[in-house]
Motif scaffolding. Structure first.
Motif, mmCIF file in Angstrom:
data_model
loop_
_atom_site.group_PDB
_atom_site.id
_atom_site.type_symbol
_atom_site.label_atom_id
_atom_site.label_comp_id
_atom_site.label_asym_id
_atom_site.label_seq_id
_atom_site.Cartn_x
_atom_site.Cartn_y
_atom_site.Cartn_z
ATOM 1 N N PRO A 268 0.797 -1.238 0.000
ATOM 2 C CA PRO A 268 0.000 0.000 0.000
ATOM 3 C C PRO A 268 0.828 1.285 0.000
ATOM 4 N N PHE A 269 1.990 1.278 0.658
ATOM 5 C CA PHE A 269 2.726 2.533 0.823
ATOM 6 C C PHE A 269 3.986 2.599 -0.032
ATOM 7 N N TRP B 236 11.769 -2.659 3.818
ATOM 8 C CA TRP B 236 11.395 -3.746 4.731
ATOM 9 C C TRP B 236 9.913 -4.087 4.686
ATOM 10 N N ALA B 237 9.042 -3.084 4.676
ATOM 11 C CA ALA B 237 7.602 -3.361 4.742
ATOM 12 C C ALA B 237 7.153 -4.082 3.469
ATOM 13 N N GLN C 167 6.061 -7.980 3.119
ATOM 14 C CA GLN C 167 4.707 -8.296 2.674
ATOM 15 C C GLN C 167 4.752 -9.362 1.579
ATOM 16 N N SER D 259 12.531 -10.520 12.036
ATOM 17 C CA SER D 259 11.229 -9.896 11.836
ATOM 18 C C SER D 259 10.304 -10.807 11.022
ATOM 19 N N ALA E 86 9.096 -13.645 13.198
ATOM 20 C CA ALA E 86 8.121 -13.217 14.212
ATOM 21 C C ALA E 86 6.759 -12.941 13.571
ATOM 22 N N LEU E 87 6.759 -12.312 12.383
ATOM 23 C CA LEU E 87 5.489 -11.988 11.724
ATOM 24 C C LEU E 87 4.793 -13.259 11.236
ATOM 25 N N GLU F 274 3.125 -14.757 14.143
ATOM 26 C CA GLU F 274 1.960 -13.959 14.548
ATOM 27 C C GLU F 274 0.777 -14.188 13.597
ATOM 28 N N LEU F 275 1.058 -14.284 12.302
ATOM 29 C CA LEU F 275 -0.007 -14.394 11.299
ATOM 30 C C LEU F 275 -0.575 -15.806 11.187
ATOM 31 N N ASP G 171 0.891 4.343 10.051
ATOM 32 C CA ASP G 171 1.759 3.318 9.475
ATOM 33 C C ASP G 171 3.097 3.894 9.033
ATOM 34 N N TRP H 256 10.126 1.100 7.310
ATOM 35 C CA TRP H 256 10.260 0.181 8.443
ATOM 36 C C TRP H 256 11.685 0.055 8.959
ATOM 37 N N ILE I 35 -2.695 -6.164 13.235
ATOM 38 C CA ILE I 35 -1.597 -6.836 12.520
ATOM 39 C C ILE I 35 -1.801 -6.677 11.016
ATOM 40 N N VAL I 36 -3.040 -6.848 10.571
ATOM 41 C CA VAL I 36 -3.343 -6.711 9.148
ATOM 42 C C VAL I 36 -4.523 -5.765 8.978
ATOM 43 N N TRP I 37 -4.667 -5.229 7.757
ATOM 44 C CA TRP I 37 -5.801 -4.361 7.452
ATOM 45 C C TRP I 37 -6.258 -4.619 6.033
ATOM 46 N N ARG J 268 -3.323 -6.734 4.196
ATOM 47 C CA ARG J 268 -1.909 -6.319 4.188
ATOM 48 C C ARG J 268 -1.419 -6.098 5.621
ATOM 49 N N ILE J 269 -0.117 -6.303 5.858
ATOM 50 C CA ILE J 269 0.427 -6.100 7.203
ATOM 51 C C ILE J 269 0.400 -4.613 7.568
ATOM 52 N N ALA K 18 1.928 -5.276 13.015
ATOM 53 C CA ALA K 18 3.063 -6.066 12.525
ATOM 54 C C ALA K 18 4.376 -5.356 12.844
ATOM 55 N N THR L 164 5.076 -6.065 16.440
ATOM 56 C CA THR L 164 5.635 -7.415 16.588
ATOM 57 C C THR L 164 7.116 -7.428 16.223
ATOM 58 N N SER L 165 7.452 -6.743 15.133
ATOM 59 C CA SER L 165 8.840 -6.710 14.668
ATOM 60 C C SER L 165 9.742 -5.992 15.664
#
Lengths: 310, 310
Positions: free
Chosen positions: A101-102, A135-136, A140, A192, A195-196, A199-200, B131, B135, B173-175, B183-184, B188, B191-192
């Protein structure tokens, strides 16, 4: 470096090899860089990058995602290694803009990235070659693939055990730069991602890292050093002692000490103070010797081998 | 939305409030956005952002680092909240270029960022407002501060318990976006950060997240709803039932169900299918009702209150 090339009181030449991270370059490019920096000629035959063992995997996977580095560099390295079909995160974003998204591709990235129908592609393995610049977005895409059915983007596994394997070319959590304190690196990205994923999906992710301190890297170094001694110095027997000089306890010293336990050769760890070293802290993985810099480490090793008055 | 404003068979107006994430905007800006999108007027008095409770903390800290969002937006929000001295990651990078090895400020970011001597500044708290767009860089700066002595950049604590506190404005965590799979998001990143702090220091990091499913947010919503009912509808008693309509099981439904356990009011959770919902999966936090969209949810609630033939 003059000392180890024979310009020393005894005229003794000391065989040496480099074991280093790649930074998204081929071994040849890194050798040219290093030769320039050190003003001595360094051959690819005496050089191991973190990602060198990946070269041997190019036959095992058809389509691979390669992550990290500037622009197209890591794709070029991977193709040079013999990988036949190399995908980058840029290709995936160009083909599906809302993947991240970003993150928008720059004009140059957009031009270089290759559009394709990823619904019809299976990605067989993920390789993190160099430090991620995003990273993001990269995470993803990595997580989308790890959670997919058989590496097909757009699918989701119900059991979360059908994704492709992921390999990191090294595992240094931090690295030394011009900044006073060491900076987070590829090993941090690995932490990272793990860990993600947990979590997911609720599941543990198995990742593989090459480079130091993995013992395979030290085994690889042993073979290379032996070949180099034979070809360049005509010595056809294993060395009695290998001095491993490094600046990072967690990778260089830990790997040397652990490899020493399983090797017939004495692997002697020397930590230099020019990296992440801090005077007031005892390293978690203690070296057998601490020296100011590489030159002092070479002098120390030569004295230990040849006598105090060297 | 006509239904809840009184344009329904019974002419009944149903008091409602919004509980949402901020996206790096003030409550006022978000209300204007939503009013436009929904074509009804929504007042800040019926609106809670994830970061609304942060407003109450502006007296507690002198200098704060604000992370996330586009450009300067989050600094503006924080200053609007009453924070007196607001620092961004851009300020830190402008003042010390090698803070983040792979992140360069754009010309605009460089112009807007404020240079200062961080050796002489103490950062008292870290707030992740929206957001992160970077990252790696943002986490490097967050970790530098968390590991510092008293929030002074350039220092390192030996005990790793002297850094400033860190707050996240929500914990999703996601949206849900236009992409097929969610998406994270900010949860997230949280968590990282926690995983990297553990890896680097060996210690557990305590972080605080606002928003849903934190029960404080639902308590805040209760107060707001009560005020809104009183001011707008003249009803000065708590509602018997609150219908909470949300698209995310982990935040909306979980929080509603948990708050229902401790509240005198019946909090009734309704999950709509317009977000991260997937038909073939049972949500980890099951709602009391599932509806196609918000309109169906409102109709369901009205029928449940007013009878089947409504």
């Amino acid at each position: 470096m003059k000392y180890i090339n024979g310009d020393n009181p005894y005229g003794v030449k000391i065989p040496y090899i480099f074991v280093t991270n790649g930074g998204g370059k081929t071994e040849e490019e890194r050798c040219i860089d290093l030769s320039r920096q050190l003003q001595i000629e360094i051959s690819p035959g005496q050089f191991i990058c973190g990602h060198t063992p990946i070269r041997e995997m190019s036959d095992a996977y058809q389509t691979v995602l390669v992550v990290g580095g500037e622009g197209e560099k890591c794709r070029v390295v991977a193709e040079d290694y013999g990988f036949k079909d190399v995908v980058t995160p840029g290709d995936i974003i160009k083909s599906k803009h809302d993947t991240t998204p970003f993150r928008k591709l720059t004009e140059e990235e957009y031009r270089n990235s290759r559009e394709r129908n990823f619904d019809e592609s299976t990605i067989d393995a993920i390789f993190v070659f160099a430090d991620s610049r995003d990273w993001a977005g990269d995470q993803q895409i990595i997580l989308d693939l790890l959670m997919s059915k058989d590496g097909r983007l757009g699918t989701r596994s119900e059991t979360f055990d059908e994704g492709p394997p992921i390999y990191f070319s090294h595992n240094d959590i931090v690295w030394s730069t011009s900044h006073k304190h060491s900076r987070i690196g590829m090993g941090a990205l690995r932490t990272s991602v793990e860990a993600l994923y947990k979590e997911l999906t609720g599941k543990e992710l198995t990742t593989v890292a090459f480079g130091k301190p993995q013992l395979g890297t030290f085994g690889f170094a042993t073979r290379l050093l032996r070949e180099w001694r034979k070809e360049t110095y005509g010595i056809d027997k294993p060395p009695a002692t290998v001095y491993f000089v490094g600046d990072t306890p967690e990778s260089d010293i830990r790997g040397t000490n652990e490899y020493n336990h399983i090797s017939d050769t004495d692997w002697f760890s020397i930590l230099v103070k020019t990296g992440v070293y801090q005077d007031d802290k005892t390293p978690q993985f203690p070296p057998r010797e601490i020296c100011e810099d590489v030159l002092e480490a070479v002098k120390f090793a030569a004295q230990r081998e040849l006598g105090e008055d060297w």
